[in-house]
Design an enzyme around this catalytic site. Sequence first.
Site, short mmCIF file in Angstrom:
data_model
loop_
_atom_site.label_atom_id
_atom_site.label_comp_id
_atom_site.label_asym_id
_atom_site.label_seq_id
_atom_site.Cartn_x
_atom_site.Cartn_y
_atom_site.Cartn_z
N GLU A 48 -6.34 -21.22 19.03
CA GLU A 48 -7.22 -22.22 18.43
C GLU A 48 -6.52 -22.77 17.19
OE1 GLU A 48 -9.68 -24.79 17.34
OE2 GLU A 48 -9.56 -23.20 15.84
N SER A 49 -6.13 -24.03 17.25
CA SER A 49 -5.27 -24.61 16.21
C SER A 49 -5.89 -24.58 14.82
CB SER A 49 -4.86 -26.03 16.58
OG SER A 49 -5.98 -26.85 16.81
N CYS A 79 1.09 -25.45 23.21
CA CYS A 79 -0.32 -25.79 23.22
C CYS A 79 -0.85 -25.98 21.79
CB CYS A 79 -1.13 -24.78 24.03
SG CYS A 79 -2.75 -25.43 24.53
N ARG A 106 -5.79 -33.70 20.69
CA ARG A 106 -6.25 -32.35 21.03
C ARG A 106 -7.12 -32.37 22.28
NH1 ARG A 106 -9.11 -30.00 15.91
NH2 ARG A 106 -8.94 -28.06 17.04
N ILE A 134 -4.22 -25.34 29.56
CA ILE A 134 -5.52 -24.79 29.16
C ILE A 134 -5.97 -25.54 27.90
CG2 ILE A 134 -6.79 -22.74 28.43
CD1 ILE A 134 -4.59 -21.05 29.83
N ARG A 135 -7.03 -26.33 28.02
CA ARG A 135 -7.48 -27.16 26.88
C ARG A 135 -6.29 -27.83 26.22
NH1 ARG A 135 -10.57 -23.50 22.99
NH2 ARG A 135 -10.14 -25.27 21.67
N HIS A 170 1.43 -23.69 28.58
CA HIS A 170 1.65 -22.28 28.24
C HIS A 170 2.76 -21.65 29.09
CE1 HIS A 170 -1.96 -21.58 25.71
NE2 HIS A 170 -2.43 -22.62 26.39
N GLU A 172 4.34 -18.97 28.54
CA GLU A 172 4.23 -17.50 28.49
C GLU A 172 3.33 -16.95 29.59
OE1 GLU A 172 0.68 -18.95 26.19
OE2 GLU A 172 2.74 -19.64 26.52
#
Length: 187
Positions: A48-49, A79, A106, A134-135, A170, A172
């Site tokens: 969550e940024s 992300c 975003r 993802i988002r 992502h 990872e």
Amino acid sequence: MRRIGVIAIQGDVSEHISAIEAAGGQAVPVRRAGVIPTCSGIVIPGGESTTIGRQLEKTGIATEIKEAAANDVPVLATCAGLVLAAKEIDAGDVKPLGLIDISVGRNAFGPQRESFEADIDVAGFDRPYRAVFIRAPVVLRCGESVQEIARFGGRTVAVRQRNIIGLAFHPELTGDLRFHRMLLEMT
């Protein structure tokens, strides 16, 4: 062995640590100031940024990341990390680090329930990359010195400017270590 600091405030920390180690590096979680100067590379993970950004400022890690990046230490920002690494963000109260000359939107691909995977072509890769969104944010504007390295659906989802790699997805969460190896090769 190349020592890579993984910002460990929130997000996919253990997954990035595993990927760095599988790619041949030594990963160290970064939860406080004083660790970044000992690293030859940095990962700013998804999460969550707003939360990550506030903690980076509060702990003093933000200043160390900016100094390291200015001194050509390679950074992989994924992300939410891409959002934080940007020069400008379209909305919200996130204070960007300004590491890369881009503007970011975003959650451009929708809420978490609309997460998806897609094969994308990445400049310099010999085969498509299976990206996990993802988002996910999207790059809205690239400065002159920013290289667009991947697009999806007509939108920029991966960029590079000198020593900074920014991904809207992502890496990872896949078994494909090409982006983590790219970071290690830059160290």
